[in-house]
Motif scaffolding. Sequence first.
Motif, PDB file in Angstrom:
ATOM      1  N   ASP A 156       0.866  -1.184   0.000  1.00 15.06           N
ATOM      2  CA  ASP A 156       0.000   0.000   0.000  1.00 15.06           C
ATOM      3  C   ASP A 156       0.902   1.233   0.000  1.00 15.06           C
ATOM      4  N   ALA A 158       0.783   5.588   0.023  1.00 19.02           N
ATOM      5  CA  ALA A 158      -0.090   6.762   0.178  1.00 19.02           C
ATOM      6  C   ALA A 158       0.740   8.036   0.222  1.00 19.02           C
ATOM      7  N   ALA A 163      -3.265  13.487   0.762  1.00 18.74           N
ATOM      8  CA  ALA A 163      -3.973  13.300   2.032  1.00 18.74           C
ATOM      9  C   ALA A 163      -4.813  14.545   2.305  1.00 18.74           C
ATOM     10  N   ASP A 164      -6.029  14.312   2.737  1.00 19.86           N
ATOM     11  CA  ASP A 164      -6.950  15.416   2.970  1.00 19.86           C
ATOM     12  C   ASP A 164      -6.730  15.949   4.390  1.00 19.86           C
ATOM     13  N   ARG A 234      -5.515  11.663  12.464  1.00 14.58           N
ATOM     14  CA  ARG A 234      -6.146  12.120  11.215  1.00 14.58           C
ATOM     15  C   ARG A 234      -5.192  11.936  10.030  1.00 14.58           C
ATOM     16  N   GLU A 237      -5.473   8.305   9.095  1.00 12.87           N
ATOM     17  CA  GLU A 237      -6.761   8.034   8.428  1.00 12.87           C
ATOM     18  C   GLU A 237      -6.775   8.604   7.017  1.00 12.87           C
ATOM     19  N   SER A 238      -6.172   9.779   6.862  1.00 16.56           N
ATOM     20  CA  SER A 238      -6.198  10.363   5.511  1.00 16.56           C
ATOM     21  C   SER A 238      -5.253   9.602   4.589  1.00 16.56           C
ATOM     22  N   ASP A 240      -4.952   6.344   4.837  1.00 18.50           N
ATOM     23  CA  ASP A 240      -5.829   5.202   4.493  1.00 18.50           C
ATOM     24  C   ASP A 240      -6.713   5.550   3.297  1.00 18.50           C
ATOM     25  N   GLN A 241      -7.272   6.761   3.342  1.00 17.85           N
ATOM     26  CA  GLN A 241      -8.181   7.194   2.270  1.00 17.85           C
ATOM     27  C   GLN A 241      -7.449   7.367   0.941  1.00 17.85           C
ATOM     28  N   ALA A 242      -6.224   7.913   1.034  1.00 15.97           N
ATOM     29  CA  ALA A 242      -5.500   8.273  -0.197  1.00 15.97           C
ATOM     30  C   ALA A 242      -4.713   7.096  -0.775  1.00 15.97           C
TER      31      ALA A 242
END
Length: 315
Positions: A156, A158, A163-164, A234, A237-238, A240-242
């Motif tokens: 993975d 990122a 990242a947001d 955060r 988590e961001s 993870d999203q990206a």
Amino acid sequence: MLLETASALAVAGATADTLHLHAALVPQSLVAALSEVARSPRSDSGYRVLKGILSEFPDPGPTPSSWKSADHERTREFDLAFALIASVFGKPFGWKSQQDGRLVHNIVPTQGQETMQVGGSSTVRLEWHTEDSYHPDRPELLLLACVRNPDDIGTDIASVRRADLSEADIALLSTTPVLIEPDDSYAGSWSEGQGDEGKMTTLWQTEDGLCMRFDPPYTRLPEDAPELCAAWRRLSESLDQAGMTVAGQPGDIVVVDNDVAAHARRPFQARYDGTDRWLKRILVRGEWKRPEAELGERGYGQVQIGPHPSLRSAG
Ligand SMILES: O=C(O)CCC(=O)C(=O)O
Ligand SMILES: [Fe+2]
């Protein structure tokens, strides 16, 4: 031409670790051709894939059961070609206290390391990290070459630039220092007090965008810093999203910009029968700028083998 050159280098007595001493045997035309493809992924994605660049090399036989038991002769030519490509990207190096100081690391699932936060783990998620975050001279590039991956187990990746994150979180993570310690692959090679009492910052800005130094399992956050803890969570988590999953196939090289992207790996079940996933890894220094405060860090006394000169500058 990679296979022929690697064979000629091997006949001349070179190994990946001594390639820099045999640079005269590397044809300039090969360096020129590789320079076209070996461009650093200084983009917002933080990685690129050199698809099939090592696919002409024959299968080297069963996956070793740990880096310690890898038979270097079996992959001598593959390792030489991988080191050659890495040397076109930048200045490759190893760590004296990691995998016997070798330039090419073997990343294979290893019995006894299943649940650790190291490359040899399998049944736990290997958490987001930038490589060797504890050290000011960590690699700018991480090259992962796939020897075997029958179960399509991805890495993975990122990018912090995707990242947001809020401006407030970026500001906090750029100014609040933390203490990052060496990971468990360096066990026994350092002791407490060799670190730099929490001066490392997680994010910094450069001309071409945001950069990151992040290794949660090995980081000590300051006490009583709930805001920093929340911003850190955060960030995770961001990522993870990206994040994207990149599952290399035999002969592929995944190049990760270690200042822009973190990497991780999902849990998987190893078989330990010679058929498991097998990656090779080389760490590469580039030219990029890091925060000035890092210049004073002692890096826990860790010693590099190299960095060896880049073939590109020689050509
Ligand atoms: O196995 C992977 O995909 C990556 C492991 C890792 O973190 C590394 O080799 O640095
Ligand atoms: Fe890693």
